[in-house]
Design a protein around this motif. Structure first.
Motif, PDB file in Angstrom:
ATOM      1  N   GLN A   1      67.729 -17.659 -36.032  1.00 57.83           N
ATOM      2  CA  GLN A   1      68.500 -17.757 -34.795  1.00 57.83           C
ATOM      3  C   GLN A   1      69.770 -16.916 -34.929  1.00 57.83           C
ATOM      4  OE1 GLN A   1      68.305 -21.880 -32.907  1.00 57.83           O
ATOM      5  NE2 GLN A   1      68.134 -22.389 -35.074  1.00 57.83           N
ATOM      6  N   PRO A   2      69.631 -15.592 -35.011  1.00 59.35           N
ATOM      7  CA  PRO A   2      70.770 -14.729 -35.331  1.00 59.35           C
ATOM      8  C   PRO A   2      71.898 -14.747 -34.308  1.00 59.35           C
ATOM      9  CG  PRO A   2      68.867 -13.442 -34.630  1.00 59.35           C
ATOM     10  CD  PRO A   2      68.381 -14.833 -34.829  1.00 59.35           C
ATOM     11  N   GLU A   3      71.596 -15.206 -33.090  1.00 58.24           N
ATOM     12  CA  GLU A   3      72.630 -15.224 -32.058  1.00 58.24           C
ATOM     13  C   GLU A   3      73.459 -16.502 -32.096  1.00 58.24           C
ATOM     14  OE1 GLU A   3      69.298 -17.595 -30.427  1.00 58.24           O
ATOM     15  OE2 GLU A   3      69.525 -15.806 -31.687  1.00 58.24           O
ATOM     16  N   LYS A   4      73.110 -17.418 -32.988  1.00 61.38           N
ATOM     17  CA  LYS A   4      73.753 -18.729 -33.022  1.00 61.38           C
ATOM     18  C   LYS A   4      74.900 -18.788 -34.025  1.00 61.38           C
ATOM     19  CE  LYS A   4      70.753 -20.395 -30.074  1.00 61.38           C
ATOM     20  NZ  LYS A   4      71.142 -20.755 -28.700  1.00 61.38           N
ATOM     21  N   HIS A   5      75.651 -19.892 -33.932  1.00 61.92           N
ATOM     22  CA  HIS A   5      76.726 -20.188 -34.866  1.00 61.92           C
ATOM     23  C   HIS A   5      76.449 -21.543 -35.510  1.00 61.92           C
ATOM     24  CE1 HIS A   5      79.806 -17.152 -33.325  1.00 61.92           C
ATOM     25  NE2 HIS A   5      78.774 -17.027 -32.520  1.00 61.92           N
ATOM     26  N   PHE A   6      76.600 -21.619 -36.839  1.00 67.58           N
ATOM     27  CA  PHE A   6      76.398 -22.867 -37.560  1.00 67.58           C
ATOM     28  C   PHE A   6      77.735 -23.373 -38.093  1.00 67.58           C
ATOM     29  CE2 PHE A   6      72.218 -21.036 -37.579  1.00 67.58           C
ATOM     30  CZ  PHE A   6      71.355 -22.112 -37.532  1.00 67.58           C
ATOM     31  N   LEU A   7      77.948 -24.668 -37.982  1.00 65.66           N
ATOM     32  CA  LEU A   7      79.128 -25.293 -38.559  1.00 65.66           C
ATOM     33  C   LEU A   7      78.716 -25.959 -39.870  1.00 65.66           C
ATOM     34  CD1 LEU A   7      82.159 -25.869 -37.872  1.00 65.66           C
ATOM     35  CD2 LEU A   7      81.398 -28.135 -37.121  1.00 65.66           C
ATOM     36  N   VAL A   8      79.500 -25.755 -40.908  1.00 65.24           N
ATOM     37  CA  VAL A   8      79.258 -26.380 -42.208  1.00 65.24           C
ATOM     38  C   VAL A   8      80.409 -27.344 -42.474  1.00 65.24           C
ATOM     39  CG1 VAL A   8      79.325 -25.954 -44.687  1.00 65.24           C
ATOM     40  CG2 VAL A   8      77.868 -24.542 -43.227  1.00 65.24           C
ATOM     41  N   ALA A   9      80.096 -28.591 -42.780  1.00 65.51           N
ATOM     42  CA  ALA A   9      81.121 -29.604 -43.042  1.00 65.51           C
ATOM     43  C   ALA A   9      80.885 -30.224 -44.407  1.00 65.51           C
ATOM     44  CB  ALA A   9      81.089 -30.682 -41.965  1.00 65.51           C
ATOM     45  N   CYS A  10      81.873 -30.085 -45.284  1.00 61.26           N
ATOM     46  CA  CYS A  10      81.778 -30.603 -46.652  1.00 61.26           C
ATOM     47  C   CYS A  10      82.844 -31.676 -46.842  1.00 61.26           C
ATOM     48  CB  CYS A  10      81.977 -29.457 -47.640  1.00 61.26           C
ATOM     49  SG  CYS A  10      81.670 -29.893 -49.352  1.00 61.26           S
ATOM     50  N   GLN A  11      82.402 -32.885 -47.186  1.00 65.63           N
ATOM     51  CA  GLN A  11      83.356 -33.976 -47.359  1.00 65.63           C
ATOM     52  C   GLN A  11      84.092 -33.849 -48.678  1.00 65.63           C
ATOM     53  OE1 GLN A  11      81.842 -38.002 -47.784  1.00 65.63           O
ATOM     54  NE2 GLN A  11      83.493 -38.783 -46.511  1.00 65.63           N
ATOM     55  N   MET A  12      85.401 -33.993 -48.624  1.00 65.85           N
ATOM     56  CA  MET A  12      86.217 -33.953 -49.829  1.00 65.85           C
ATOM     57  C   MET A  12      86.315 -35.352 -50.417  1.00 65.85           C
ATOM     58  SD  MET A  12      86.962 -30.731 -49.631  1.00 65.85           S
ATOM     59  CE  MET A  12      88.432 -30.273 -50.531  1.00 65.85           C
ATOM     60  N   ILE A  13      86.774 -35.448 -51.651  1.00 70.15           N
ATOM     61  CA  ILE A  13      86.859 -36.740 -52.309  1.00 70.15           C
ATOM     62  C   ILE A  13      87.777 -37.698 -51.554  1.00 70.15           C
ATOM     63  CG2 ILE A  13      87.821 -37.875 -54.358  1.00 70.15           C
ATOM     64  CD1 ILE A  13      86.562 -35.746 -56.056  1.00 70.15           C
ATOM     65  N   ASP A  14      88.841 -37.184 -50.971  1.00 66.28           N
ATOM     66  CA  ASP A  14      89.799 -38.053 -50.296  1.00 66.28           C
ATOM     67  C   ASP A  14      89.382 -38.411 -48.875  1.00 66.28           C
ATOM     68  OD1 ASP A  14      90.190 -35.704 -48.951  1.00 66.28           O
ATOM     69  OD2 ASP A  14      92.263 -35.418 -49.544  1.00 66.28           O
ATOM     70  N   GLY A  15      88.173 -38.056 -48.471  1.00 68.09           N
ATOM     71  CA  GLY A  15      87.683 -38.449 -47.156  1.00 68.09           C
ATOM     72  C   GLY A  15      87.865 -37.401 -46.080  1.00 68.09           C
ATOM     73  N   ARG A  16      88.567 -36.326 -46.386  1.00 72.43           N
ATOM     74  CA  ARG A  16      88.702 -35.250 -45.409  1.00 72.43           C
ATOM     75  C   ARG A  16      87.424 -34.424 -45.352  1.00 72.43           C
ATOM     76  NH1 ARG A  16      92.233 -31.351 -46.861  1.00 72.43           N
ATOM     77  NH2 ARG A  16      92.021 -32.017 -49.024  1.00 72.43           N
ATOM     78  N   TYR A  17      87.247 -33.711 -44.249  1.00 71.06           N
ATOM     79  CA  TYR A  17      86.093 -32.839 -44.081  1.00 71.06           C
ATOM     80  C   TYR A  17      86.587 -31.407 -43.975  1.00 71.06           C
ATOM     81  CZ  TYR A  17      83.855 -37.224 -42.814  1.00 71.06           C
ATOM     82  OH  TYR A  17      83.387 -38.512 -42.818  1.00 71.06           O
ATOM     83  N   GLN A  18      86.153 -30.556 -44.888  1.00 71.59           N
ATOM     84  CA  GLN A  18      86.486 -29.138 -44.837  1.00 71.59           C
ATOM     85  C   GLN A  18      85.358 -28.455 -44.086  1.00 71.59           C
ATOM     86  OE1 GLN A  18      89.422 -28.390 -46.557  1.00 71.59           O
ATOM     87  NE2 GLN A  18      89.480 -26.477 -45.454  1.00 71.59           N
ATOM     88  N   THR A  19      85.680 -27.685 -43.038  1.00 67.60           N
ATOM     89  CA  THR A  19      84.640 -27.102 -42.192  1.00 67.60           C
ATOM     90  C   THR A  19      84.704 -25.574 -42.177  1.00 67.60           C
ATOM     91  OG1 THR A  19      86.045 -27.312 -40.219  1.00 67.60           O
ATOM     92  CG2 THR A  19      84.527 -29.128 -40.687  1.00 67.60           C
ATOM     93  N   TYR A  20      83.518 -24.973 -42.044  1.00 69.99           N
ATOM     94  CA  TYR A  20      83.383 -23.521 -42.043  1.00 69.99           C
ATOM     95  C   TYR A  20      82.379 -23.139 -40.953  1.00 69.99           C
ATOM     96  CZ  TYR A  20      85.174 -24.277 -46.786  1.00 69.99           C
ATOM     97  OH  TYR A  20      85.906 -24.679 -47.869  1.00 69.99           O
ATOM     98  N   GLU A  21      82.510 -21.918 -40.466  1.00 72.88           N
ATOM     99  CA  GLU A  21      81.555 -21.401 -39.492  1.00 72.88           C
ATOM    100  C   GLU A  21      80.751 -20.260 -40.116  1.00 72.88           C
ATOM    101  OE1 GLU A  21      81.949 -18.678 -35.576  1.00 72.88           O
ATOM    102  OE2 GLU A  21      82.784 -20.696 -35.320  1.00 72.88           O
ATOM    103  N   ILE A  22      79.439 -20.314 -39.916  1.00 70.35           N
ATOM    104  CA  ILE A  22      78.544 -19.245 -40.395  1.00 70.35           C
ATOM    105  C   ILE A  22      77.934 -18.576 -39.178  1.00 70.35           C
ATOM    106  CG2 ILE A  22      76.559 -18.677 -41.827  1.00 70.35           C
ATOM    107  CD1 ILE A  22      78.709 -19.902 -43.466  1.00 70.35           C
ATOM    108  N   SER A  23      78.041 -17.248 -39.097  1.00 72.24           N
ATOM    109  CA  SER A  23      77.480 -16.506 -37.959  1.00 72.24           C
ATOM    110  C   SER A  23      77.172 -15.090 -38.409  1.00 72.24           C
ATOM    111  CB  SER A  23      78.470 -16.501 -36.788  1.00 72.24           C
ATOM    112  OG  SER A  23      79.656 -15.818 -37.160  1.00 72.24           O
ATOM    113  N   LYS A  24      76.480 -14.359 -37.530  1.00 73.50           N
ATOM    114  CA  LYS A  24      76.186 -12.954 -37.822  1.00 73.50           C
ATOM    115  C   LYS A  24      77.442 -12.111 -37.563  1.00 73.50           C
ATOM    116  CE  LYS A  24      71.825 -12.733 -39.043  1.00 73.50           C
ATOM    117  NZ  LYS A  24      71.393 -12.184 -40.325  1.00 73.50           N
TER     118      LYS A  24
END
Length: 331
Positions: A308-331
């Motif tokens: 799905q090259p036209e799409k955008h994916f969100l990546v969410a990684c939970q940190m130890i302290d309960g926060r969520y670090q988020t990133y966007e992956i796209s073409k």
């Protein structure tokens, strides 16, 4: 949006199977279908080296090899000579049989514990020195830039990526870094530690053996040859804020490594069928990816992005302290 980095190639393994940037894999609720069996001899040519590495090191070497081999620089090793290596790993891997006998000794005859511990060969401990993860990758692939190892599960995974970005933005030698992680969660002693942790997952959890690596660049010169772009979106302090971000219309789905309390996650198949499912909970699907979490998410997002090259994916990684670090992956 300012993109933090360009992904040039990825490699990842789940249990004893592997995929890379251009793998054609199908996904169901609990499996990745179409992966190939890992052949360590493809990356570690000398039997002596193979015997001297722990299973976790072999896994990360294989993932790193796939990231390099599927990048535009697979035939230009000179470009990678000054690249940097940032790895995230757990330490303490030993002979499982020795672990079992030692635990048995504690329960049956404490006086025999020292005798069981003495069975540990020095190399079984030395091979798990954290810096050897990066060192072996450097030696095998002739990558001679900065080399650092991080420990700390999901937080270590995010820390390694952040450090790679910050360093290469100011680097004079090379804007390229290899960022990866490995978690040998198949070992019983690690599974037990997670089970008794205050952050333990819900019943029915699985303990995945996983590794992943991404070859990234911060140079605009590599923009056109990259397979994807990755950008830091931000941190979120609670699940409600994260879900609000996930529901923004530009994201086709979100790859999460955590245990969400909100029952909103659905089948992995559905995201390729366009039925609107947004959240892919990798922890529930494959197990506790720990140190491999973020790099595994990047690798899987790149493979899904190929479909799905036209799409955008969100990546969410939970940190130890309960926060969520988020990133966007796209073409």
């Amino acid at each position: 949006m300012i993109y933090n980095a360009y992904i040039l190639g990825v490699g990842a393994s789940l249990e004893n199977e592997i995929f890379n940037t251009f793998s054609d894999i199908n996904i169901d609720n609990d499996r990745l279908i179409g992966l190939e069996q890992i052949q360590y001899s493809n990356y570690i040519k000398k039997k002596r080296d193979l015997n001297n590495m722990s299973e976790s090191q072999c896994l990360l070497v294989a993932a790193s090899g796939e990231a390099i081999n599927t990048s535009p620089f697979s035939t230009k090793p000179e470009v990678l000579e000054n690249a940097n290596i940032y790895t995230v790993c757990s330490i303490g891997e030993r002979d499982v049989k020795v672990d079992e006998r030692t635990k048995h000794a504690w329960t049956q005859d404490v006086s025999t514990v020292n005798a069981e511990i003495a069975r540990l060969r020095p190399t079984q401990l030395l091979m798990e020195l954290a810096n050897l993860y990066s060192a072996n990758i450097s030696i095998l692939f002739n990558i001679c830039g900065e080399s650092l190892t991080f420990i700390g599960e999901q937080s270590g995974a995010s820390q390694a990526f952040k450090h790679a970005i910050e360093h290469t933005l100011t680097a004079t030698e090379s804007p390229i870094s290899l960022v990866g992680g490995v978690s040998n969660g198949s070992r019983e002693i690690i599974a037990e530690a997670i089970e008794h942790s205050v952050n333990s997952l819900a019943e029915g959890r699985k303990f995945a053996k996983a590794s992943a690596s991404a070859l990234i660049s911060t140079s605009e010169a590599h923009r056109d040859i990259a397979v994807a772009k990755v950008s830091l979106v931000g941190s979120y302090d609670d699940e409600a804020a994260l879900l609000e971000k996930i529901n923004e219309p530009q994201y086709v789905s979100c790859l999460v490594t955590t245990e969400l309390t909100t029952d909103v996650e659905g089948s992995l198949d559905s995201i390729t069928e366009g039925d609107g499912t947004k959240i892919i909970n990798l922890t529930k699907r494959f197990g506790y990816l720990a140190e491999a979490s973020l790099s595994f998410q990047f690798a899987l997002a790149v493979v899904l992005l190929n479909k799905q090259p036209e799409k955008h994916f969100l990546v969410a990684c939970q940190m130890i302290d309960g926060r969520y670090q988020t990133y966007e992956i796209s073409k």
